[in-house]
Design a protein around this motif. Structure first.
Motif, PDB file in Angstrom:
ATOM      1  N   ALA A 171     -12.877 -20.662  11.425  1.00  0.00           N
ATOM      2  CA  ALA A 171     -12.085 -20.103  12.519  1.00  0.00           C
ATOM      3  C   ALA A 171     -12.969 -19.432  13.561  1.00  0.00           C
ATOM      4  O   ALA A 171     -12.763 -19.576  14.770  1.00  0.00           O
ATOM      5  CB  ALA A 171     -11.075 -19.092  11.963  1.00  0.00           C
ATOM      6  N   ALA A 172     -13.982 -18.702  13.091  1.00  0.00           N
ATOM      7  CA  ALA A 172     -14.883 -18.019  14.022  1.00  0.00           C
ATOM      8  C   ALA A 172     -15.627 -19.015  14.908  1.00  0.00           C
ATOM      9  O   ALA A 172     -15.786 -18.805  16.116  1.00  0.00           O
ATOM     10  CB  ALA A 172     -15.870 -17.146  13.246  1.00  0.00           C
ATOM     11  N   LYS A 173     -16.066 -20.121  14.315  1.00  0.00           N
ATOM     12  CA  LYS A 173     -16.765 -21.135  15.112  1.00  0.00           C
ATOM     13  C   LYS A 173     -15.815 -21.799  16.107  1.00  0.00           C
ATOM     14  O   LYS A 173     -16.224 -22.140  17.226  1.00  0.00           O
ATOM     15  CB  LYS A 173     -17.391 -22.170  14.184  1.00  0.00           C
ATOM     16  N   LEU A 174     -14.550 -21.966  15.712  1.00  0.00           N
ATOM     17  CA  LEU A 174     -13.552 -22.513  16.640  1.00  0.00           C
ATOM     18  C   LEU A 174     -13.305 -21.542  17.785  1.00  0.00           C
ATOM     19  O   LEU A 174     -13.170 -21.946  18.951  1.00  0.00           O
ATOM     20  CB  LEU A 174     -12.255 -22.808  15.883  1.00  0.00           C
ATOM     21  N   ILE A 175     -13.241 -20.261  17.472  1.00  0.00           N
ATOM     22  CA  ILE A 175     -13.087 -19.222  18.503  1.00  0.00           C
ATOM     23  C   ILE A 175     -14.236 -19.303  19.510  1.00  0.00           C
ATOM     24  O   ILE A 175     -14.039 -19.207  20.728  1.00  0.00           O
ATOM     25  CB  ILE A 175     -13.049 -17.824  17.853  1.00  0.00           C
ATOM     26  N   LYS A 176     -15.443 -19.475  19.000  1.00  0.00           N
ATOM     27  CA  LYS A 176     -16.617 -19.541  19.879  1.00  0.00           C
ATOM     28  C   LYS A 176     -16.514 -20.717  20.844  1.00  0.00           C
ATOM     29  O   LYS A 176     -16.825 -20.591  22.036  1.00  0.00           O
ATOM     30  CB  LYS A 176     -17.884 -19.651  19.021  1.00  0.00           C
ATOM     31  N   GLN A 177     -16.053 -21.876  20.339  1.00  0.00           N
ATOM     32  CA  GLN A 177     -15.897 -23.049  21.198  1.00  0.00           C
ATOM     33  C   GLN A 177     -14.820 -22.820  22.255  1.00  0.00           C
ATOM     34  O   GLN A 177     -15.017 -23.139  23.434  1.00  0.00           O
ATOM     35  CB  GLN A 177     -15.533 -24.270  20.345  1.00  0.00           C
ATOM     36  N   ILE A 178     -13.692 -22.286  21.831  1.00  0.00           N
ATOM     37  CA  ILE A 178     -12.577 -22.068  22.755  1.00  0.00           C
ATOM     38  C   ILE A 178     -12.949 -21.050  23.820  1.00  0.00           C
ATOM     39  O   ILE A 178     -12.651 -21.226  25.002  1.00  0.00           O
ATOM     40  CB  ILE A 178     -11.326 -21.621  21.981  1.00  0.00           C
ATOM     41  N   THR A 179     -13.623 -19.983  23.403  1.00  0.00           N
ATOM     42  CA  THR A 179     -14.025 -18.942  24.352  1.00  0.00           C
ATOM     43  C   THR A 179     -14.946 -19.516  25.422  1.00  0.00           C
ATOM     44  O   THR A 179     -14.821 -19.199  26.611  1.00  0.00           O
ATOM     45  CB  THR A 179     -14.730 -17.789  23.613  1.00  0.00           C
ATOM     46  N   ALA A 180     -15.876 -20.370  25.006  1.00  0.00           N
ATOM     47  CA  ALA A 180     -16.818 -20.964  25.958  1.00  0.00           C
ATOM     48  C   ALA A 180     -16.131 -21.905  26.934  1.00  0.00           C
ATOM     49  O   ALA A 180     -16.563 -22.062  28.076  1.00  0.00           O
ATOM     50  CB  ALA A 180     -17.922 -21.700  25.209  1.00  0.00           C
ATOM     51  N   CYS A 181     -15.021 -22.541  26.498  1.00  0.00           N
ATOM     52  CA  CYS A 181     -14.364 -23.554  27.328  1.00  0.00           C
ATOM     53  C   CYS A 181     -13.271 -22.978  28.223  1.00  0.00           C
ATOM     54  O   CYS A 181     -13.113 -23.416  29.365  1.00  0.00           O
ATOM     55  CB  CYS A 181     -13.745 -24.633  26.436  1.00  0.00           C
ATOM     56  N   LEU A 182     -12.497 -22.025  27.695  1.00  0.00           N
ATOM     57  CA  LEU A 182     -11.243 -21.675  28.355  1.00  0.00           C
ATOM     58  C   LEU A 182     -11.114 -20.238  28.817  1.00  0.00           C
ATOM     59  O   LEU A 182     -10.544 -19.981  29.872  1.00  0.00           O
ATOM     60  CB  LEU A 182     -10.065 -21.956  27.392  1.00  0.00           C
ATOM     61  N   CYS A 183     -11.577 -19.317  28.013  1.00  0.00           N
ATOM     62  CA  CYS A 183     -11.138 -17.936  28.182  1.00  0.00           C
ATOM     63  C   CYS A 183     -11.779 -17.245  29.374  1.00  0.00           C
ATOM     64  O   CYS A 183     -12.984 -17.334  29.595  1.00  0.00           O
ATOM     65  CB  CYS A 183     -11.414 -17.135  26.907  1.00  0.00           C
ATOM     66  N   SER A 184     -10.948 -16.523  30.097  1.00  0.00           N
ATOM     67  CA  SER A 184     -11.417 -15.684  31.195  1.00  0.00           C
ATOM     68  C   SER A 184     -11.869 -14.350  30.618  1.00  0.00           C
ATOM     69  O   SER A 184     -11.539 -14.018  29.476  1.00  0.00           O
ATOM     70  CB  SER A 184     -10.281 -15.464  32.199  1.00  0.00           C
ATOM     71  N   PRO A 185     -12.608 -13.542  31.395  1.00  0.00           N
ATOM     72  CA  PRO A 185     -13.117 -12.267  30.872  1.00  0.00           C
ATOM     73  C   PRO A 185     -12.035 -11.341  30.349  1.00  0.00           C
ATOM     74  O   PRO A 185     -12.272 -10.556  29.438  1.00  0.00           O
ATOM     75  CB  PRO A 185     -13.839 -11.661  32.087  1.00  0.00           C
ATOM     76  N   GLU A 186     -10.803 -11.413  30.931  1.00  0.00           N
ATOM     77  CA  GLU A 186      -9.747 -10.499  30.482  1.00  0.00           C
ATOM     78  C   GLU A 186      -9.025 -10.998  29.237  1.00  0.00           C
ATOM     79  O   GLU A 186      -8.198 -10.283  28.672  1.00  0.00           O
ATOM     80  CB  GLU A 186      -8.733 -10.266  31.608  1.00  0.00           C
ATOM     81  N   SER A 187      -9.308 -12.219  28.795  1.00  0.00           N
ATOM     82  CA  SER A 187      -8.667 -12.742  27.593  1.00  0.00           C
ATOM     83  C   SER A 187      -9.214 -12.042  26.352  1.00  0.00           C
ATOM     84  O   SER A 187     -10.386 -11.668  26.294  1.00  0.00           O
ATOM     85  CB  SER A 187      -8.909 -14.246  27.473  1.00  0.00           C
ATOM     86  N   ARG A 188      -8.334 -11.882  25.349  1.00  0.00           N
ATOM     87  CA  ARG A 188      -8.755 -11.262  24.102  1.00  0.00           C
ATOM     88  C   ARG A 188      -8.446 -12.196  22.946  1.00  0.00           C
ATOM     89  O   ARG A 188      -7.429 -12.873  22.936  1.00  0.00           O
ATOM     90  CB  ARG A 188      -8.037  -9.922  23.889  1.00  0.00           C
ATOM     91  N   MET A 189      -9.342 -12.217  21.962  1.00  0.00           N
ATOM     92  CA  MET A 189      -9.189 -13.091  20.809  1.00  0.00           C
ATOM     93  C   MET A 189      -8.916 -12.254  19.572  1.00  0.00           C
ATOM     94  O   MET A 189      -9.488 -11.174  19.393  1.00  0.00           O
ATOM     95  CB  MET A 189     -10.461 -13.914  20.605  1.00  0.00           C
ATOM     96  N   PHE A 190      -8.030 -12.756  18.706  1.00  0.00           N
ATOM     97  CA  PHE A 190      -7.699 -12.086  17.460  1.00  0.00           C
ATOM     98  C   PHE A 190      -7.651 -13.101  16.325  1.00  0.00           C
ATOM     99  O   PHE A 190      -7.260 -14.241  16.531  1.00  0.00           O
ATOM    100  CB  PHE A 190      -6.343 -11.357  17.566  1.00  0.00           C
ATOM    101  N   GLY A 191      -8.073 -12.675  15.140  1.00  0.00           N
ATOM    102  CA  GLY A 191      -8.063 -13.543  13.975  1.00  0.00           C
ATOM    103  C   GLY A 191      -7.118 -13.031  12.910  1.00  0.00           C
ATOM    104  O   GLY A 191      -6.977 -11.815  12.717  1.00  0.00           O
TER     105      GLY A 191
END
Length: 440
Positions: A171-191
């Protein structure tokens, strides 16, 4: 020569494509044939051809990239990217899209959001599922599936807590991929995970855990801090599908998979206000050890370390033994004092003195196959069935020397120099003794 890969990975291109309100696709027709080869390189792409056996052979130089050559894909992508960079100041947005959203000659892009991630594992498989939770200006909240990752559990048996941790790592590696592709600075990620052991590991410092856990926890904490991980009940975990399975027709109407747990879409749910719970576990704790230094006298004669030549060491030892014998003989009524050059007998006795064993027979497993024994002179020798053979005693029972001993190193160095750096087989033949691990 095969050149490095230049094109984007397909996963982030598809991920970004799904986030646009308006989608657009394009394709470069006959991409390789659109790229000219520099005229000085044409001679490297030549063919000989004729339409019929009766015609004269003709020589052709191919002016464009040829499909099937190792460098063709690299050069085609390089040419496309070079065009984008060349036009960056004139058409900035178009150039950026070309550099970002092309996969070889296929283009997927569009125009027009923060994310939640859930994971689960079983003894058969483990998975991670990512969702985007978007809150619009009118207060409407929409949760949609972004991506998922599934892995089959390894054939080698392992514990369920470890598989749950592997799911969190995935999941953490998937988060890293998604963050690099999509997320803006104001987006927050939770697991989210339904395994409290995994949460306990994430809340502790990596140094507390075994190597298997520590390596994964360290990487996960770097991607997503431990305070961003929370517990989810199993019935609300869509990643359960990874091991339960479901038919395609049932999956189409399975809202938990496509839109996540219902509470994610609730206006009362505020991710950063979720109360963190402290979890503890004794599993995978690193064993505490205490280091104790015990000083032991050296097993080897200190004289061995003072010489770089075995021949010189034997002669020095022979002179020392001669001196000792002469001193002892002085006490006799008819003293016999040895003088002059060393004899071969004295050198031979000195050699036997150097290799004699003055300690108990070693019990290492690696020596048992040699059936070692200590002879009457105190020398460790090879035993075995050769004792019944009709050859010299030294051939039947070679001396055993440990590779790590300074004496063995001196003997091997002398023979290595004498044989002009020969290989281990020749050296072993000339050694006249058995040196353990000579090949290394």
């Amino acid at each position: 020569m095969v050149e490095p890969q230049l094109q984007q990975e397909l996963f982030p291109i598809l991920l970004r494509f799904r986030m646009h309100r308006y989608a657009m696709s394009a394709d470069i027709a006959k991409m390789y044939r659109q790229v000219y080869v520099h005229e000085k390189h044409v001679d490297f792409q030549r063919i000989v051809w004729r339409d019929a056996p009766t015609e004269e052979l003709k020589d052709y130089g191919i002016l464009r990239l040829t499909y099937g050559t190792p460098a063709a894909s690299h050069l085609a992508v390089k040419a496309l990217q070079q065009v984008a960079r060349h036009k960056m100041t004139e058409f900035q947005s178009s150039a950026e899209i070309i550099l970002r959203d092309f996969y070889m000659g296929d283009h997927l892009t569009g125009a027009h959001t923060a994310d939640e991630l859930v994971l689960h594992a079983s003894e058969k498989a483990y998975a991670a599922v990512a969702y985007a939770r978007t809150k619009y200006l009118d207060g409407k909240i929409v949760v949609n599936l972004v991506a998922s990752r599934t892995k089959v559990a390894p054939l080698k048996s392992t514990t369920l807590p470890r598989l749950e941790l592997c799911a969190a790592h995935l999941a953490a590696k998937l988060i890293k991929q998604i963050t690099a592709c999509l997320c803006s600075p104001e987006s927050r990620m939770f697991g989210w995970t339904d395994c409290t052991v995994t949460l306990a590991c994430l809340q502790g410092h990596p140094s507390r855990w075994s190597t298997f856990v520590a390596n994964r926890v360290a990487e996960m904490q770097e991607i997503l801090p431990s305070e961003c991980w929370t517990h989810v009940r199993s019935e609300s975990n869509p990643a359960d599908l990874a091991y339960r399975g479901m038919s395609p027709s049932s999956l189409l109407s399975y809202k938990l998979w496509w839109h996540g747990p219902p509470w994610l879409s609730s206006s009362s749910y505020v991710p950063h206000e979720v109360k963190r719970q402290d979890h503890t576990t004794q599993l995978e704790m690193r064993k505490k050890t205490a280091a104790v230094n015990v000083a032991e006298p050296s097993q080897h004669w200190t004289l061995l370390a003072k010489f770089s030549s075995f021949s010189k060491l034997k002669r020095v030892t022979a002179y020392v033994m001669r001196f000792i014998d002469n001193v002892r003989n002085c006490a006799q009524t008819m003293p016999r004092k040895q003088t002059g050059p060393l004899t071969s007998k004295e050198i031979q006795v000195a050699e036997l003195k150097l290799i004699s064993a003055k300690k108990p027979l070693p019990r290492r497993i690696s020596l048992l196959r040699l059936q070692p024994f200590v002879d009457k002179s105190g020398i460790l020798r090879v035993g075995g069935r050769l004792k019944h053979s009709n050859v010299a005693s030294d051939v039947k029972h070679p001396v055993i020397l440990a590779k790590s001993s300074p004496l063995a190193k001196l003997i091997v160095a002398d023979i290595h120099k004498f044989t002009l750096h020969a290989g281990p087989r020749i050296m072993q033949a000339l050694l006249g003794c058995w040196c353990t691990q000579l090949n290394s």
